[in-house]
Design a protein around this motif. Structure first.
Motif, mmCIF file in Angstrom:
data_model
loop_
_atom_site.group_PDB
_atom_site.id
_atom_site.type_symbol
_atom_site.label_atom_id
_atom_site.label_comp_id
_atom_site.label_asym_id
_atom_site.label_seq_id
_atom_site.Cartn_x
_atom_site.Cartn_y
_atom_site.Cartn_z
ATOM 1 N N ALA A 113 34.065 49.776 50.696
ATOM 2 C CA ALA A 113 34.908 49.054 51.648
ATOM 3 C C ALA A 113 34.064 48.199 52.579
ATOM 4 N N ALA A 114 32.919 48.747 53.012
ATOM 5 C CA ALA A 114 32.017 47.983 53.880
ATOM 6 C C ALA A 114 31.468 46.764 53.154
ATOM 7 N N LYS A 115 31.158 46.947 51.850
ATOM 8 C CA LYS A 115 30.653 45.827 51.054
ATOM 9 C C LYS A 115 31.705 44.721 50.946
ATOM 10 N N ILE A 116 32.956 45.120 50.708
ATOM 11 C CA ILE A 116 34.027 44.129 50.576
ATOM 12 C C ILE A 116 34.229 43.382 51.890
ATOM 13 N N GLU A 117 34.131 44.102 53.003
ATOM 14 C CA GLU A 117 34.249 43.444 54.304
ATOM 15 C C GLU A 117 33.150 42.386 54.477
ATOM 16 N N SER A 118 31.913 42.756 54.139
ATOM 17 C CA SER A 118 30.795 41.822 54.278
ATOM 18 C C SER A 118 30.955 40.609 53.370
ATOM 19 N N LEU A 119 31.447 40.833 52.162
ATOM 20 C CA LEU A 119 31.666 39.713 51.242
ATOM 21 C C LEU A 119 32.754 38.783 51.767
ATOM 22 N N ALA A 120 33.788 39.356 52.387
ATOM 23 C CA ALA A 120 34.852 38.526 52.968
ATOM 24 C C ALA A 120 34.308 37.646 54.082
ATOM 25 N N TYR A 121 33.434 38.224 54.934
ATOM 26 C CA TYR A 121 32.797 37.430 55.989
ATOM 27 C C TYR A 121 31.893 36.351 55.389
ATOM 28 N N HIS A 122 31.147 36.744 54.347
ATOM 29 C CA HIS A 122 30.208 35.804 53.728
ATOM 30 C C HIS A 122 30.932 34.593 53.150
ATOM 31 N N TYR A 123 32.054 34.841 52.457
ATOM 32 C CA TYR A 123 32.796 33.754 51.825
ATOM 33 C C TYR A 123 33.847 33.142 52.754
ATOM 34 N N GLU A 124 33.868 33.636 54.022
ATOM 35 C CA GLU A 124 34.779 33.116 55.050
ATOM 36 C C GLU A 124 36.232 33.160 54.565
ATOM 37 N N LYS A 125 36.604 34.320 54.018
ATOM 38 C CA LYS A 125 37.963 34.524 53.514
ATOM 39 C C LYS A 125 38.669 35.547 54.403
ATOM 40 N N SER A 126 39.786 35.147 55.013
ATOM 41 C CA SER A 126 40.568 36.081 55.823
ATOM 42 C C SER A 126 41.558 36.855 54.962
#
Length: 441
Positions: free
Chosen positions: A369-382
């Motif tokens: 879940a933490a990885k998915i959160e970081s990837l969302a921030y990285h790709y700037e996807k809300s």
């Protein structure tokens, strides 16, 4: 330990910095003189490998180097000009002109510094046309700013912080004076850069273990997974790894079938990754040996800590489908290499009792879940769909749907809509709810 500092600037500024630098026995100052700020690019490109830190004469060359991507903020610094430097230049101008100059133009120096001088020394009668700017501005624009004010009769003289601007205005017949940093300010700045360079040196000496593990394909046709064919492939793999080890001045140990530990330092590995992506090692291994590998990189203050972090990195790497590069630093933060040397990082440690309770009976881990959160921030996807997640994790869309459904069930994601796929049922669109009260990550 001698620390090599590249000093970049015009001749007179360089001389002042070199004079102040004599008090620092640990520093070896290498002067690089230019006539135009833009010459900074060639200076750095031709000498970057021999310099520990860069010290610039002022704001212009420093921010020029930053804007061109020649240095990072950690690799260079400059002496900021302050109000006391401006006051000294004002006194010089008043004495040489034989009168109080009430209308002046000024570049570079920030407005708040100018106001401090005017307030503290009761110079409210001065009219200063200020051209403050952050970063780098071409000299031609600054020259034009002063020239227009002088030719229109709005100023009596110009005050500049840049040598090339000073020289150009002099040639035009514009009365001009130059603000330069005091020796005390240079001395303080060199003290700070010495501390930064020492810290960087110790950091680069930190131990790193690069683990390389072969991803063996399932046995087929009765062939043993450790047949002579595989042994020959491993020999080709070793040749690739030895070439890599030589480039990072390391040593290699085989600790098991298809498992290698490479010992080096952070500085050597960073130097390698500046020129070549670590992911290319995976590609070279496959091209030469037809063996896929995963790489785990562990940083640590001790050998024991680095080895522990390599093992943790492999645990995360094995969750991925296929070759991958995972790093664990001394704070146990996980980073996954994406394209090139770009990384996305996330923390392995949980976020408290509530976070632990949420994932206690979940079919996915809190680290995922933490990885998915970081990837969302990285790709700037809300918001994200199963297709997005499958692409990020390099997994199947079916697996991504399962993960998102489980995240929705335990309350760390919610459905906010649907998107059409052209054919078949539309995909659900999810939003992460990590930041909601009581669920904070």
């Amino acid at each position: 330990m001698k620390i090599r500092i590249g000093v970049v600037g015009p001749q007179d500024s360089i001389e002042q910095i070199m004079k102040a630098g004599k008090h620092f026995k640990e520093l070896e100052l290498d002067p690089f003189v230019y006539k135009q700020t833009e010459e900074t690019e060639d200076i750095i490109n031709q000498n970057r490998d021999s310099i520990t830190q860069w010290f610039f004469s002022g704001q212009a060359p420093y921010y020029y180097a930053l804007s061109k991507g020649l240095i990072t903020e950690e690799e260079g610094s400059f002496t900021p000009l302050n109000g006391s430097s401006l006051l000294g230049t004002l006194l010089e101008a008043f004495v040489k002109e034989g009168r109080i100059l009430k209308h002046l133009s000024l570049d570079t120096l920030q407005v708040d510094e100018v106001e401090k001088v005017k307030d503290y020394f009761s110079l409210d009668g001065l009219s200063i046309h200020s051209n403050s700017y952050a970063g780098y501005l071409p000299a031609e624009e600054i020259i034009d700013f002063h020239r227009k004010l002088y030719t229109s009769g709005k100023i009596d003289a110009a005050i500049t912080c840049i040598k090339s601007v000073y020289v150009a205005l002099k040639e035009m017949g514009v009365p001009v004076y130059r603000v330069v940093p005091s020796e005390l300010a240079v001395h303080r700045a060199l003290g700070l850069i010495k501390e930064r360079a020492q810290s960087s040196w110790y950091r680069k000496s930190q131990l790193v273990i690069v683990g390389v593990e072969v991803i063996y394909a399932p046995a087929s046709g009765g062939e043993h997974p450790f047949s002579f064919k595989v042994k020959h492939q491993e020999l080709e793999l070793k040749r690739v790894l030895l070439d890599f080890v030589e480039k990072i001045n390391g040593s290699i140990v085989q600790v098991g079938d298809g498992l290698f530990y490479i010992y080096t330092t952070r500085g050597e590995l960073e130097l390698f990754t500046k020129r070549k992506s670590i992911q290319l090692i995976i590609d070279e291994c496959y091209v030469n040996s037809q063996l896929s590998v995963r790489i785990g990189i562990g940083y640590g203050q001790t050998v024991l800590a680095a080895e522990e972090h390599v093992r943790i990195a492999f645990d995360y790497a094995r969750e991925e489908e296929g070759p991958v590069v995972i790093t664990i630093n001394e704070d146990k933060a996980v980073s996954k290499y994406l394209d090139g040397n770009e990384q996305v990082a996330y923390q392995t440690r949980n976020k408290g009792m509530e976070w632990e309770r949420i994932f206690k009976n979940a079919s996915i881990s809190s680290s995922l879940a933490a990885k998915i959160e970081s990837l969302a921030y990285h790709y700037e996807k809300s918001s994200l769909s199963s297709q997005d997640l499958a692409r990020w994790l390099k997994s199947t869309e079916r697996n991504a749907r399962r993960i998102l459904a489980e995240m929705e069930r335990i309350g760390v994601a919610k459905v906010i809509g649907e998107e059409s796929t052209g054919r078949g049922r539309p995909r659900k669109v999810y939003e992460l709810t990590y930041c909601e009260e009581g669920v904070g990550i």
